[in-house]
Design an enzyme around this catalytic site. Structure first.
Site, PDB file in Angstrom:
ATOM      1  N   HIS A  49      -1.149  -0.251  -9.737  1.00 52.01           N
ATOM      2  CA  HIS A  49      -2.169  -1.095  -9.347  1.00 52.01           C
ATOM      3  C   HIS A  49      -2.260  -2.504  -9.735  1.00 52.01           C
ATOM      4  CE1 HIS A  49      -4.624  -0.965  -5.044  1.00 52.01           C
ATOM      5  NE2 HIS A  49      -3.846  -2.119  -4.878  1.00 52.01           N
TER       6      HIS A  49
ATOM      7  N   GLU B  25      -4.458   7.555  -5.185  1.00 57.25           N
ATOM      8  CA  GLU B  25      -4.908   6.515  -6.545  1.00 57.25           C
ATOM      9  C   GLU B  25      -5.745   7.484  -7.443  1.00 57.25           C
ATOM     10  OE1 GLU B  25      -4.483   2.350  -5.830  1.00 57.25           O
ATOM     11  OE2 GLU B  25      -2.456   2.829  -4.876  1.00 57.25           O
TER      12      GLU B  25
ATOM     13  N   ARG C 286       1.150  -0.965  -0.111  1.00 55.33           N
ATOM     14  CA  ARG C 286      -0.058  -0.432  -0.008  1.00 55.33           C
ATOM     15  C   ARG C 286       0.861   0.995   0.264  1.00 55.33           C
ATOM     16  NH1 ARG C 286      -3.336  -2.299  -1.870  1.00 55.33           N
ATOM     17  NH2 ARG C 286      -5.335  -3.249  -1.408  1.00 55.33           N
TER      18      ARG C 286
HETATM   19  N1  LIG Z   1      -0.956  -4.609  -5.011  1.00 51.34           N
HETATM   20  C1  LIG Z   1      -1.592  -5.165  -5.186  1.00 51.34           C
HETATM   21  O1  LIG Z   1      -2.730  -5.829  -6.218  1.00 51.34           O
HETATM   22  C2  LIG Z   1      -1.830  -5.786  -4.238  1.00 51.34           C
HETATM   23  C3  LIG Z   1      -2.048  -7.380  -4.189  1.00 51.34           C
HETATM   24  C4  LIG Z   1      -2.377  -7.826  -3.116  1.00 51.34           C
HETATM   25  C5  LIG Z   1      -2.275  -7.702  -1.836  1.00 51.34           C
HETATM   26  N2  LIG Z   1      -1.694  -6.232  -1.851  1.00 51.34           N
HETATM   27  C6  LIG Z   1      -1.381  -5.727  -0.305  1.00 51.34           C
HETATM   28  O2  LIG Z   1      -0.361  -6.840   0.783  1.00 51.34           O
HETATM   29  C7  LIG Z   1      -0.123  -6.334   1.574  1.00 51.34           C
HETATM   30  C8  LIG Z   1       0.041  -7.941   1.609  1.00 51.34           C
HETATM   31  O3  LIG Z   1      -1.335  -8.881   1.090  1.00 51.34           O
HETATM   32  P1  LIG Z   1      -1.507 -10.487   2.379  1.00 51.34           P
HETATM   33  O4  LIG Z   1      -2.248 -10.770   1.822  1.00 51.34           O
HETATM   34  O5  LIG Z   1       0.033 -10.916   2.374  1.00 51.34           O
HETATM   35  O6  LIG Z   1      -1.560  -9.759   3.526  1.00 51.34           O
HETATM   36  P2  LIG Z   1      -1.376 -11.202   4.936  1.00 51.34           P
HETATM   37  O7  LIG Z   1      -2.299 -10.439   5.804  1.00 51.34           O
HETATM   38  O8  LIG Z   1      -1.562 -12.926   4.573  1.00 51.34           O
HETATM   39  O9  LIG Z   1      -0.160 -10.405   4.976  1.00 51.34           O
HETATM   40  C9  LIG Z   1       0.389  -9.246   5.812  1.00 51.34           C
HETATM   41  C10 LIG Z   1       1.049  -8.934   6.784  1.00 51.34           C
HETATM   42  O10 LIG Z   1       1.700  -8.528   6.778  1.00 51.34           O
HETATM   43  C11 LIG Z   1       2.100  -8.037   8.587  1.00 51.34           C
HETATM   44  N3  LIG Z   1       2.335  -7.510   9.692  1.00 51.34           N
HETATM   45  C12 LIG Z   1       1.616  -6.550  10.041  1.00 51.34           C
HETATM   46  N4  LIG Z   1       1.483  -5.247  10.906  1.00 51.34           N
HETATM   47  C13 LIG Z   1       3.247  -5.944  10.777  1.00 51.34           C
HETATM   48  C14 LIG Z   1       4.423  -4.639  10.547  1.00 51.34           C
HETATM   49  N5  LIG Z   1       4.694  -3.479  11.324  1.00 51.34           N
HETATM   50  N6  LIG Z   1       5.731  -5.069  10.840  1.00 51.34           N
HETATM   51  C15 LIG Z   1       6.024  -5.975   9.610  1.00 51.34           C
HETATM   52  N7  LIG Z   1       4.996  -6.817   8.922  1.00 51.34           N
HETATM   53  C16 LIG Z   1       3.467  -6.466   9.459  1.00 51.34           C
HETATM   54  C17 LIG Z   1       1.500  -9.210   9.364  1.00 51.34           C
HETATM   55  O11 LIG Z   1       1.548 -10.371  10.146  1.00 51.34           O
HETATM   56  C18 LIG Z   1       1.138 -10.634   7.715  1.00 51.34           C
HETATM   57  O12 LIG Z   1       1.614 -11.905   7.995  1.00 51.34           O
HETATM   58  C19 LIG Z   1      -1.689  -5.782   2.171  1.00 51.34           C
HETATM   59  O13 LIG Z   1      -1.341  -4.838   1.916  1.00 51.34           O
HETATM   60  C20 LIG Z   1      -2.420  -5.856   0.571  1.00 51.34           C
HETATM   61  O14 LIG Z   1      -3.440  -5.074   0.457  1.00 51.34           O
HETATM   62  C21 LIG Z   1      -1.374  -5.358  -2.897  1.00 51.34           C
HETATM   63  O1  LIG Z   2      -5.268  -6.027  -1.314  1.00 56.81           O
HETATM   64  C1  LIG Z   2      -5.376  -6.144  -2.465  1.00 56.81           C
HETATM   65  O2  LIG Z   2      -5.924  -7.216  -2.748  1.00 56.81           O
HETATM   66  C2  LIG Z   2      -4.982  -5.580  -3.693  1.00 56.81           C
HETATM   67  O3  LIG Z   2      -4.140  -4.189  -3.906  1.00 56.81           O
HETATM   68  C3  LIG Z   2      -5.072  -5.298  -4.989  1.00 56.81           C
HETATM   69  O4  LIG Z   2      -6.362  -4.516  -5.451  1.00 56.81           O
HETATM   70  P1  LIG Z   2      -7.351  -4.613  -6.587  1.00 56.81           P
HETATM   71  O5  LIG Z   2      -8.589  -5.476  -6.560  1.00 56.81           O
HETATM   72  O6  LIG Z   2      -7.695  -2.494  -6.592  1.00 56.81           O
HETATM   73  O7  LIG Z   2      -6.440  -4.949  -7.660  1.00 56.81           O
END
Ligand SMILES: NC(=O)c1ccc[n+]([C@@H]2O[C@H](COP(=O)([O-])OP(=O)(O)OC[C@H]3O[C@@H](n4cnc5c(N)ncnc54)[C@H](O)[C@@H]3O)[C@@H](O)[C@H]2O)c1
Ligand SMILES: O=C(O)[C@H](O)COP(=O)(O)O
Length: 600
Positions: A336, A317, A288
């Site tokens: 994104h 965004e 994020r």
């Molecule tokens: N760019 C995209 O399109 C996209 C896609 C999928 C996920 N994401 C983002 O990626 C991130 C991770 O997703 P995920 O599915 O792996 O989630 P997840 O919940 O499986 O993993 C997140 C991890 O972060 C850890 N965490 C929480 N606070 C923390 C801190 N202060 N320091 C270090 N670690 C910490 C948690 O313990 C957890 O293990 C989320 O922010 C999600 O929104 C983005």
């Molecule tokens: O948190 C997520 O799952 C990702 O950031 C994906 O976001 P989107 O659904 O807007 O692609």
């Protein structure tokens, strides 16, 4: 000692019972716990009882951002699906009052205005993805709206995008591509750095973080991770060292961010933390935008502390067109796209459609973000006790003189199960519902029960009474005690001074088994009249015939007494609400010292 004196119309017992949680909203959907004794399993039901147009009885689901076809197909089988993309905040607020569920991705802000505008109709928000930072969870909870997400289907896509950015950044792919397309051939300018042997620090070792780590290991990188909540064995299994935050950022050549945006992670990369990094560090962010202080990152890039950054996500965004960060020569950006593969979008669409349909049908969602996740088998077992819990709450609060003064409630669960084997969250929520709804105009459900109790200053403490014996049934009885109040029915006050009611489940049906110090036995259906009288022959007949002559059907009668010919409490279950005059006639019977009518 309870003597079941008359079971006048046990056969009239209804086989199914629906406990509506939001009947206070006339045209709104019912959000109810519905238990049909003929049909298992029990369900926490969110039913669209009547669409606002008054024509369709199907729930309406608003899809505010593009969703994969497989998910739409699933939703269409069950609901009226309204796909309306790119709504302005005002348009969303206008539409939402006609919707039972809303599905969004990260591009729609589901803020307090949305919940307020829904006027109680919106019952589920589905986030088609992982991050729920665009949904105001506090407001959702306050309005009793369930939030579900799709936490698994885009993990690999996000991890692959992280690796794509890592490699593209290291080899200047985006910059070199633009240069060639601009007619240049700058082989010396775009010399990159190698990945093999370099240290990658993964911050946030969850689903995406660990998939990135696994892939980076495959590229020959040394991977370390920081995550205060990650299990060490998961890291060990992938060959990753879990280290402190400071060690991670100080030793890394590359830092990849994978934590959620929370108050604790907001701007976790800032001037101070950039200052602790190796000179020439490279940053990847597919988590994020808000976890980086973007202005500090520009400064770190300009000073050379950070050599390069590859960013898929931004604080705002889309970012402003003139964003210094986006325009920076050593920054690679994508809009994104982490979750944007064909495969991930189909998977996310199915995952969220199943979760939303399940929630609308009443299944407790496995991906609920703001409600306890109670496994189906636990729910099946607890079904009759959930019903009992709400009814005891309802009864107890109606026994209070001026019910709104209730502040301290103690709930005791008597069970031969070990405390860890008894999940009481659902029971507590239903007792809270029973305590609050009769004396207020709020509706309470599993989502907002704790919140609502806190708002009203209601403190509910729970204790276990450990019984001997075989733990076949999850519970023997539940006791609800309200302290520091006066009662409309003095006999409901126990020796220790609290209003006390106790109930058990008999043959799957909740029964009231104790009022104050008096043992009774009346099934908790319809309504109840409690009378204290001098124990003497003929009382059941006298009261029974008053009710009979007024056409009030008695379903159950039971008398509990301390000793023969002393005081007794008679509990009478009635199907209809007696008229005031009928109740007065009961009160006028000379042996009756006090009585109260309680609606279940
Ligand atoms: N760019 C995209 O399109 C996209 C896609 C999928 C996920 N994401 C983002 O990626 C991130 C991770 O997703 P995920 O599915 O792996 O989630 P997840 O919940 O499986 O993993 C997140 C991890 O972060 C850890 N965490 C929480 N606070 C923390 C801190 N202060 N320091 C270090 N670690 C910490 C948690 O313990 C957890 O293990 C989320 O922010 C999600 O929104 C983005
Ligand atoms: O948190 C997520 O799952 C990702 O950031 C994906 O976001 P989107 O659904 O807007 O692609």
């Amino acid at each position: 000692m309870a003597t079941s004196a008359a079971s006048c119309a046990a056969s009239l017992r209804q086989p199914s019972l629906k406990l509506s949680l939001s009947s206070k909203h006339s045209l709104s959907p019912l959000f109810s716990v519905s238990f049909n004794h003929k049909r298992a399993p029990p369900r926490l039901v969110i039913i669209a009882s009547a669409a606002a147009d008054g024509i369709s009885s199907k729930p309406t689901v608003l899809i505010a951002e593009k969703l994969g076809q497989a998910g739409l197909d699933l939703l269409n089988e069950f609901a009226n699906v309204d796909c309306a993309y790119n709504l302005s905040p005002e348009e969303l607020c206008t539409k939402i009052s006609l919707c039972d569920a809303l599905i969004v991705r990260s591009g729609t802000k589901v803020n307090r205005d949305v919940f307020e505008s829904s006027a109680g109709r919106l019952k589920v928000v589905g986030r088609a993805g992982v991050g729920i930072d665009n949904v105001d969870l506090a407001a959702a909870t306050e309005f009793g709206c369930l939030v579900v997400n799709a936490p698994t289907a885009n993990t690999v896509a996000a991890a692959e995008h992280g690796i794509a950015l890592l490699a593209a950044m290291a080899r200047n792919v985006a910059q070199a591509d633009a240069s060639v397309k601009a007619g240049k051939w700058q082989r010396n300018k775009y010399v990159g750095v190698s990945l093999v042997g370099k240290t990658l620090a993964v911050l946030g070792f969850g689903k995406v973080g660990s998939e990135v780590a696994r892939r980076a290991k495959g590229l020959g990188m040394h991977v370390i991770a920081h995550d205060p909540y990650a299990p060490a064995d998961r890291a060990r299994a992938i060959g990753v060292d879990l280290v402190s935050f400071d060690e991670a950022i100080a030793t890394a050549d590359f830092i990849s961010l994978h934590m959620p945006l929370t108050p604790a992670t907001s701007k976790v990369l800032n001037d101070e933390t950039f200052g602790k990094m190796k000179k020439g560090v490279r940053i990847i962010n597919v988590a994020r935008g808000g976890v980086i202080d973007e202005e500090a990152l520009v400064r770190a890039l300009d000073s050379g502390r950070v050599a390069q950054a590859a960013l898929d996500v931004f604080t705002e965004e889309p970012p402003p067109a003139d964003s210094k960060l986006v325009q920076h020569e050593r920054v690679t950006v994508t809009p994104h796209l982490g979750a944007s593969t064909m495969e991930a979008q189909e998977g996310v669409a199915i995952e969220i459609a199943e979760a939303v349909v399940g929630a609308l049908k009443g299944e407790l969602a496995a991906t609920a973000v703001n409600a306890p996740m109670v496994p189906a088998e636990v729910l099946t077992e607890l079904k009759p006790f959930v019903e009992l819990a709400e009814k005891l709450g309802r009864l107890a609060v109606q026994l209070v003189a001026g019910g709104s003064g209730v502040k301290t409630v103690k709930v005791s669960y008597a069970s031969s199960r070990a405390p860890d084997d008894l999940d009481t969250r659902l029971l507590r929520a239903m007792i809270t519902k029973g305590l609050i709804e009769p004396i207020s105009d709020v509706f309470v459900n599993l989502v907002n029960a704790d919140y609502t109790a806190k708002q009203r200053g209601l403190r509910l403490t729970e204790e276990r009474i450990l019984l001997d014996g075989s733990p076949e049934s999850p519970l023997e009885f539940i006791q609800v005690q309200i302290a520091n109040v006066e009662s409309k029915f003095a006999s409901a006050i126990s020796e220790s001074g609290e209003i006390k009611v106790e109930g058990r489940v008999k043959d799957g049906v909740p029964h009231l088994t104790k009022v104050g110090s008096f043992e009774v036995d009346v099934s908790l259906e319809g309504s109840i009249i409690l009378c204290r009288q001098v124990d003497q022959p003929g009382m059941i007949g006298t009261v029974g015939s008053i009710l009979g002559s007024e056409n009030v059907n008695v379903s159950f009668m039971s008398v509990g007494r301390v000793a023969p010919r002393k005081h007794a409490v008679m509990a009478i279950g009635v199907d209809e609400q007696p008229r005031k005059e009928t109740l007065k006639k009961i009160g006028d019977v000379p042996a009756i010292e006090e009585f109260v009518f309680l609606k279940l």
